[in-house]
Write a protein that holds these residues in place. Structure first.
Motif, PDB file in Angstrom:
ATOM      1  N   PRO A 372     -26.926  79.690  94.576  1.00  0.00           N
ATOM      2  CA  PRO A 372     -28.384  79.779  94.322  1.00  0.00           C
ATOM      3  C   PRO A 372     -29.106  78.652  93.954  1.00  0.00           C
ATOM      4  O   PRO A 372     -30.434  78.476  94.631  1.00  0.00           O
ATOM      5  N   LEU A 373     -28.672  77.511  93.168  1.00  0.00           N
ATOM      6  CA  LEU A 373     -29.350  76.192  93.088  1.00  0.00           C
ATOM      7  C   LEU A 373     -29.479  75.643  94.418  1.00  0.00           C
ATOM      8  O   LEU A 373     -30.596  75.067  94.683  1.00  0.00           O
ATOM      9  N   ALA A 374     -28.574  75.522  95.052  1.00  0.00           N
ATOM     10  CA  ALA A 374     -28.454  74.791  96.373  1.00  0.00           C
ATOM     11  C   ALA A 374     -29.360  75.403  97.279  1.00  0.00           C
ATOM     12  O   ALA A 374     -30.292  74.734  97.856  1.00  0.00           O
ATOM     13  N   LEU A 375     -29.503  76.724  97.374  1.00  0.00           N
ATOM     14  CA  LEU A 375     -30.281  77.367  98.341  1.00  0.00           C
ATOM     15  C   LEU A 375     -31.625  77.172  98.120  1.00  0.00           C
ATOM     16  O   LEU A 375     -32.764  76.999  98.996  1.00  0.00           O
ATOM     17  N   GLU A 376     -32.020  77.321  96.868  1.00  0.00           N
ATOM     18  CA  GLU A 376     -33.398  77.124  96.269  1.00  0.00           C
ATOM     19  C   GLU A 376     -33.959  75.759  96.674  1.00  0.00           C
ATOM     20  O   GLU A 376     -34.966  75.506  96.951  1.00  0.00           O
ATOM     21  N   ALA A 377     -32.957  74.777  96.305  1.00  0.00           N
ATOM     22  CA  ALA A 377     -33.441  73.248  96.304  1.00  0.00           C
ATOM     23  C   ALA A 377     -33.742  72.864  97.888  1.00  0.00           C
ATOM     24  O   ALA A 377     -34.617  72.433  98.334  1.00  0.00           O
ATOM     25  N   VAL A 378     -32.898  73.680  98.712  1.00  0.00           N
ATOM     26  CA  VAL A 378     -32.826  73.403 100.163  1.00  0.00           C
ATOM     27  C   VAL A 378     -33.873  74.143 100.698  1.00  0.00           C
ATOM     28  O   VAL A 378     -34.863  73.613 101.635  1.00  0.00           O
ATOM     29  N   THR A 379     -33.897  75.449 100.786  1.00  0.00           N
ATOM     30  CA  THR A 379     -34.998  76.377 101.640  1.00  0.00           C
ATOM     31  C   THR A 379     -36.197  76.983 100.761  1.00  0.00           C
ATOM     32  O   THR A 379     -36.873  77.484 101.168  1.00  0.00           O
ATOM     33  N   GLY A 380     -35.931  76.846  99.346  1.00  0.00           N
ATOM     34  CA  GLY A 380     -36.972  77.434  98.472  1.00  0.00           C
ATOM     35  C   GLY A 380     -36.601  79.269  98.304  1.00  0.00           C
ATOM     36  O   GLY A 380     -37.225  79.691  97.324  1.00  0.00           O
ATOM     37  N   ALA A 381     -35.755  79.499  99.215  1.00  0.00           N
ATOM     38  CA  ALA A 381     -35.512  81.176  99.028  1.00  0.00           C
ATOM     39  C   ALA A 381     -34.606  81.270  97.545  1.00  0.00           C
ATOM     40  O   ALA A 381     -33.737  80.562  97.180  1.00  0.00           O
ATOM     41  N   LYS A 382     -35.082  82.465  96.935  1.00  0.00           N
ATOM     42  CA  LYS A 382     -34.372  82.718  95.694  1.00  0.00           C
ATOM     43  C   LYS A 382     -33.447  83.801  95.921  1.00  0.00           C
ATOM     44  O   LYS A 382     -33.882  85.090  96.220  1.00  0.00           O
ATOM     45  N   ILE A 383     -32.219  83.580  95.424  1.00  0.00           N
ATOM     46  CA  ILE A 383     -31.404  84.758  95.295  1.00  0.00           C
ATOM     47  C   ILE A 383     -30.563  84.795  94.113  1.00  0.00           C
ATOM     48  O   ILE A 383     -30.421  83.705  93.365  1.00  0.00           O
TER      49      ILE A 383
ATOM     50  N   ARG B 101     -26.994  90.069  99.711  1.00  0.00           N
ATOM     51  CA  ARG B 101     -26.434  90.763 100.909  1.00  0.00           C
ATOM     52  C   ARG B 101     -25.878  89.529 101.695  1.00  0.00           C
ATOM     53  O   ARG B 101     -26.192  88.363 101.866  1.00  0.00           O
ATOM     54  N   PHE B 102     -24.817  90.075 102.795  1.00  0.00           N
ATOM     55  CA  PHE B 102     -24.438  89.200 103.768  1.00  0.00           C
ATOM     56  C   PHE B 102     -25.120  88.934 104.757  1.00  0.00           C
ATOM     57  O   PHE B 102     -25.492  89.672 105.588  1.00  0.00           O
ATOM     58  N   ALA B 103     -25.765  87.852 104.906  1.00  0.00           N
ATOM     59  CA  ALA B 103     -26.542  87.535 105.834  1.00  0.00           C
ATOM     60  C   ALA B 103     -26.387  86.056 106.341  1.00  0.00           C
ATOM     61  O   ALA B 103     -25.586  85.273 105.689  1.00  0.00           O
ATOM     62  N   LEU B 104     -27.402  85.534 107.223  1.00  0.00           N
ATOM     63  CA  LEU B 104     -27.203  84.214 107.600  1.00  0.00           C
ATOM     64  C   LEU B 104     -27.497  82.999 106.584  1.00  0.00           C
ATOM     65  O   LEU B 104     -26.598  82.081 106.297  1.00  0.00           O
ATOM     66  N   LEU B 109     -22.103  81.183 100.977  1.00  0.00           N
ATOM     67  CA  LEU B 109     -21.938  81.993  99.776  1.00  0.00           C
ATOM     68  C   LEU B 109     -20.551  82.855  99.811  1.00  0.00           C
ATOM     69  O   LEU B 109     -19.668  82.897  99.059  1.00  0.00           O
ATOM     70  N   TRP B 110     -20.622  83.583 100.868  1.00  0.00           N
ATOM     71  CA  TRP B 110     -19.563  84.660 101.193  1.00  0.00           C
ATOM     72  C   TRP B 110     -18.369  84.285 101.641  1.00  0.00           C
ATOM     73  O   TRP B 110     -17.218  84.775 101.647  1.00  0.00           O
ATOM     74  N   LEU B 111     -18.482  82.959 102.599  1.00  0.00           N
ATOM     75  CA  LEU B 111     -17.276  82.697 103.529  1.00  0.00           C
ATOM     76  C   LEU B 111     -16.475  81.573 102.732  1.00  0.00           C
ATOM     77  O   LEU B 111     -15.311  81.214 103.383  1.00  0.00           O
ATOM     78  N   ALA B 112     -17.186  80.855 101.870  1.00  0.00           N
ATOM     79  CA  ALA B 112     -16.664  79.536 101.418  1.00  0.00           C
ATOM     80  C   ALA B 112     -15.233  79.945 100.745  1.00  0.00           C
ATOM     81  O   ALA B 112     -14.257  79.208 101.429  1.00  0.00           O
ATOM     82  N   ALA B 113     -14.981  80.817  99.833  1.00  0.00           N
ATOM     83  CA  ALA B 113     -13.820  81.021  99.456  1.00  0.00           C
ATOM     84  C   ALA B 113     -12.724  81.319 100.350  1.00  0.00           C
ATOM     85  O   ALA B 113     -11.510  80.818 100.523  1.00  0.00           O
ATOM     86  N   PRO B 114     -12.801  82.525 101.267  1.00  0.00           N
ATOM     87  CA  PRO B 114     -12.036  82.753 102.292  1.00  0.00           C
ATOM     88  C   PRO B 114     -11.493  81.658 103.160  1.00  0.00           C
ATOM     89  O   PRO B 114     -10.301  81.401 103.445  1.00  0.00           O
ATOM     90  N   LEU B 115     -12.580  80.798 103.406  1.00  0.00           N
ATOM     91  CA  LEU B 115     -12.371  79.573 104.351  1.00  0.00           C
ATOM     92  C   LEU B 115     -11.466  78.435 103.546  1.00  0.00           C
ATOM     93  O   LEU B 115     -10.377  78.191 104.246  1.00  0.00           O
ATOM     94  N   ILE B 116     -11.711  78.411 102.127  1.00  0.00           N
ATOM     95  CA  ILE B 116     -10.879  77.334 101.680  1.00  0.00           C
ATOM     96  C   ILE B 116      -9.464  77.861 101.556  1.00  0.00           C
ATOM     97  O   ILE B 116      -8.489  77.194 101.739  1.00  0.00           O
ATOM     98  N   PHE B 117      -9.388  79.222 101.313  1.00  0.00           N
ATOM     99  CA  PHE B 117      -7.931  79.767 101.327  1.00  0.00           C
ATOM    100  C   PHE B 117      -7.168  79.547 102.563  1.00  0.00           C
ATOM    101  O   PHE B 117      -6.094  79.247 102.761  1.00  0.00           O
ATOM    102  N   PHE B 118      -8.006  79.890 103.698  1.00  0.00           N
ATOM    103  CA  PHE B 118      -7.215  79.680 105.078  1.00  0.00           C
ATOM    104  C   PHE B 118      -6.858  78.420 105.355  1.00  0.00           C
ATOM    105  O   PHE B 118      -6.014  77.900 106.039  1.00  0.00           O
ATOM    106  N   ILE B 119      -7.886  77.520 104.965  1.00  0.00           N
ATOM    107  CA  ILE B 119      -7.429  75.992 105.397  1.00  0.00           C
ATOM    108  C   ILE B 119      -6.577  75.663 104.516  1.00  0.00           C
ATOM    109  O   ILE B 119      -5.484  74.904 104.983  1.00  0.00           O
TER     110      ILE B 119
END
Lengths: 661, 158
Positions: A372-383, B101-104, B109-119
């Motif tokens: 969330p910190l990285a996203l906000e710093a890069v795009t400004g979007a808050k999640i 939500r899972f989106a672009l 966020l969602w894929l980092a952990a599985p990716l690290i696992f498979f790597i």
């Protein structure tokens, strides 16, 4: 005057740390033993100076010396003595001083107990330790000096945040820091090994006790924080996946992985590169935890930008040490020759699986905390990334880890027999099945997965017990032989088993309280009764009371079970005067079956109060589990092999092997 | 929640501390237990917008109360859980979701952990294969007759 002595000692300590950084490493390069030995004396001197500084600040707090800005901001003359003392580290400047003090403590312990270390390795280790001290002492003196005077001195201080005035929380930071900072030793050993380019099983044997000690302290520190949150915050929860919690949990995960991979390295000379990397990562994550909580970046990216001096400084320290160590790693890792081969199904393989799952879990926490910190710093979007995310990503990784856990010790090194291990685990499997059936029978309701979770906890516990039983040939050999074997088992084997049992016990507590917690929120007038989990609670009204530095409204609840009075619970709402803050004190009745937890809410109209009742089944097993894990570590630390210098043994063994050839 | 700890210990900024107290109030609770249960499940995944990392189920902030009431009102109208959440998101933005939500923009966020696992699995597999091949090439010489004799003698002694 005392403050000036402390201040002066702090500055001197920086000078000594500089000497400790430069001379031993230089000496190690030139092979100059006298220069290398400076490291030990410098480490002791640094500890002495920082002790003086720390005691100086403590005296200022105890005597309420309000000419120090730090004391004014964080203390109050009416505060109980315990919190005057814990107030020393209950703030930014003081806690950083505690940080470097503990760093010096570990440094001097290496100087003291590391007599068996090869002199150049020891010199490099102390040198790296010294450089960490230099960085943090410079940070304290330039941006966070606790000895800054204020003129004119006010008559009264502003007080310590009342929510922090709590016995468990008083000792939470020291334990946490012992853990964080303890990993610096593993880090220094890793960097020293990369500098010298030599690394062998003896290295792992030196590093393991330090890592284990740090891990134990961190375990207890995190556990204390969780316990405090449970009874003080009044939500009945025990873990919230808060970024601050995550910041301490990530080094713990990395440290746990390191303990296991160092085991492979010590026994089989394998996984060297990975172990060194983990040692660097564990301390880097500690540094990151320090950065996250100190810089204010967590509260918001903006508050970080408003007062960036401290944040940028710690960020620089973090980048310097992590980046430097990783760069060194990248250029030198090729030199570390890999040792023993092993099949995928083997003790090594099981420990690799352990490392893979724990590291992935750590990565999941890392991404969830920082994204969330990285996203906000890069795009400004808050999640927001909260508990539901972590439960969805972290949880699934723990299930295979716990299922595989009992197998590890039953597989032999190099090539294991998974079928044979399964056969040896049939007793554990039997008890697991029994626990699942019992959980179904007792609970009757709730999520259908929960009894399986209870089974998982039982599986881990019984797996650890089976391992000790198997090694002692229990039920397979005559009793006196079994007893003899039990006596001769190395303490480290017991330690590992006990720590694993602790994990199982904790799993039982987590599953039970998550799945079967019951809750009741009601409006109660005096004289009315509510019931939860077989308890009857009669509300006898609210009585005002006066504490040393607060006033409170105390709810009176008569708790009975089956018509018989069990106890009285007195949840209260407190109003502290300095600084003015309201807190809630829950009323808790602890029992083996679970905690009855009562929180008094606001007054409603017509004399009623809103009250929240919880019953948290088996919740105490969570913290009992962590204490068992701590004890496991303690037992392992008392193992002779760790106390006796490793190199001697290694030499003896080498001497034995040579004539045999 | 341990944010309290953060603020208290590390920033010493007392004024922004939330006061721990009751969240869900007795008068908010719906009469229908099934509906109330659904309301609780939904509230646990919605963030109290003015708090740090607290769900509206845990927070005693007025805004959290408004949201709890809003969720319950929508449920009473017969909306599904998804419809309720969608409505809250349309009003307050994605920030309100504690589980993004899972989106672009949440791909990493969602894929980092599985990716690290498979790597990790891949790297392990490769290094295992490489070393197995190396070991074969360097030739795992079998023991000579004398070595075998010495070995069995040593084993007997121990």
């Amino acid at each position: 005057m005392i403050a000036e002595v402390g201040h002066f000692a702090l500055i001197l300590a920086l000078g000594v740390a500089l000497v400790q950084t430069v001379l031993p490493i230089w000496g190690a390069q030139r092979g100059d033993l006298a220069m290398m030995n400076v490291g030990s004396s410098a480490a002791q001197g640094q500890l002495a100076l920082l002790l003086v500084a720390f005691i100086g600040l403590t005296i200022a707090y105890v005597t309420s010396d309000f000419s120090l800005q730090n004391v004014v901001q964080n203390s109050h003359s009416a505060k109980p003595m315990l919190y005057k003392i814990s107030g020393v580290w209950g703030n930014h400047e003081g806690s950083m001083l505690l940080w470097v003090l503990i760093l010096a403590l570990f440094g001097s312990a290496v100087a003291l107990f590391g007599r068996n270390l090869p002199p150049d390795l020891k010199a490099n280790v102390l040198g790296v330790q010294g450089s960490i001290s230099v960085a943090f002492l410079t940070f304290i003196i330039t941006t966070s000096n606790p000895f800054t005077r204020i003129h004119p001195a006010p008559f009264e201080g502003q007080g310590l945040n009342p929510i922090l005035q709590d016995p468990a929380l008083s000792f939470h930071p020291p334990f946490l820091y012992m853990g964080y900072v303890g990993f610096s030793i593993a880090f220094s050993f890793a960097v020293a090994a990369l500098i010298t380019g030599r690394i062998d099983p003896a290295w792992a044997r030196w590093v393991r006790p330090w890592t284990l000690a740090a891990w134990m302290f961190l375990t207890i520190g995190i556990s204390m924080g969780s316990w405090w949150a449970y009874y003080e915050l009044g939500w009945g929860g025990w873990w919230f996946w808060d970024p601050v919690e995550n910041a301490s949990f990530m080094p713990w995960l990395a440290g746990t992985a390191l303990l296991h991979s160092a085991l492979v390295m010590e026994k089989r000379d394998a996984l060297k590169v990975w172990t060194v990397l983990l040692a660097i990562l564990a301390f880097s994550l500690s540094l990151m935890g320090t950065f996250l909580v100190r810089s204010g970046v967590l509260t918001s990216v903006h508050s970080f930008a408003v007062d960036p001096a401290r944040g940028v400084f710690i960020l620089a320290i973090m980048v310097l040490f992590t980046g430097g160590a990783l760069a060194l790693f990248a250029s030198r890792a090729g030199l570390l020759r890999q040792g023993g081969l092993f099949a995928p199904v083997s003790r090594e393989g099981a420990l690799v699986l352990n490392n893979l799952l724990i590291t992935t879990a750590c990565a999941a926490v890392f991404v969830g905390t920082l994204y969330p910190l990285a996203l906000e710093a890069v795009t400004g979007a808050k999640i927001s990334v909260g508990p539901p995310f972590f439960n969805a990503t972290f949880g699934p990784l723990m299930i295979p880890l716990l299922i595989a856990m009992p197998y590890g010790p039953f597989l032999s090194w190099k090539r294991g027999d998974i079928l044979g291990a399964s056969q040896r685990l049939w007793v554990a499997a039997f008890f697991t099945l029994l626990a699942i059936i019992a959980a179904y029978a007792v609970s009757g309701s709730g999520p259908w997965l929960a009894p399986l979770g209870i089974g998982l906890g039982m599986w881990v516990i019984m797996g650890a017990i089976s391992e000790v039983g198997f090694r002692a040939k229990a039920f397979r050999a005559p009793l006196d032989e079994v007893l003899r074997r039990l006596r001769n088992l190395p303490r480290s084997a017991y330690g590992a088993a006990v720590a694993h049992i602790g994990i199982g016990v904790m799993v039982l507590g987590i599953v039970a309280t998550t799945a079967w917690q019951s809750e009741k929120i009601v409006a109660l007038s005096p004289g009315q009764t509510a019931s939860i989990a077989g308890y009857e609670l009669k509300f006898a009204g609210v009585v005002p009371a006066q504490g040393p530095n607060y006033s409170e409204q105390v709810g009176q609840f008569v708790v009975s079970r089956g018509g018989k009075e069990v106890t009285r619970l007195l949840p209260s709402k407190r109003l502290y005067s300095a600084p003015e803050t309201a807190t809630t004190e829950a009323g808790i009745l602890g029992a083996w079956t679970g905690d009855l937890y009562v929180v008094l809410g606001d007054a409603l109209k017509d004399g009623a109060f809103s009250v929240r009742f919880y019953f948290n089944p088996l919740v105490r097993l969570i913290w009992i589990g962590t204490i068992i894990m701590f004890l496991g570590g303690l037992i392992s630390l008392s193992d002779r092999r760790l106390r006796v210098g490793a190199p001697k043994r290694a030499r003896v063994r080498a001497a034995q092997v040579v004539p045999a050839e | 929640m341990l944010r309290v700890l953060l603020v208290g210990i590390f920033l010493a900024a007392a004024p922004s501390l939330p006061s721990p107290a009751l969240a869900v109030q007795p008068d908010e609770i719906l009469k229908d237990p099934a509906l109330e249960k659904r309301a609780r499940v939904i509230s646990r995944d919605l963030r109290c917008l003015v708090c740090q990392n607290q769900s509206i189920d845990d927070s005693d902030a007025p805004l959290a109360k408004d949201l709890r009431v809003l969720v319950r009102d929508r449920l009473k109208k017969g909306e599904t859980n998804t419809q309720v959440v969608d409505f809250v998101v349309s009003r307050y933005g994605e920030f309100v979701l504690l589980k993004p939500r899972f989106a672009l923009h949440t791909l990493i966020l969602w894929l980092a952990a599985p990716l690290i696992f498979f790597i990790g699995v891949f790297v392990m597999f490769r290094s295992y294969r490489r070393r197995a091949v190396e070991a074969k090439e360097s030739g795992s010489k079998s023991l000579s007759a004398k070595e075998k004799r010495d070995l069995s003698k040593l084993l007997k002694e121990s």
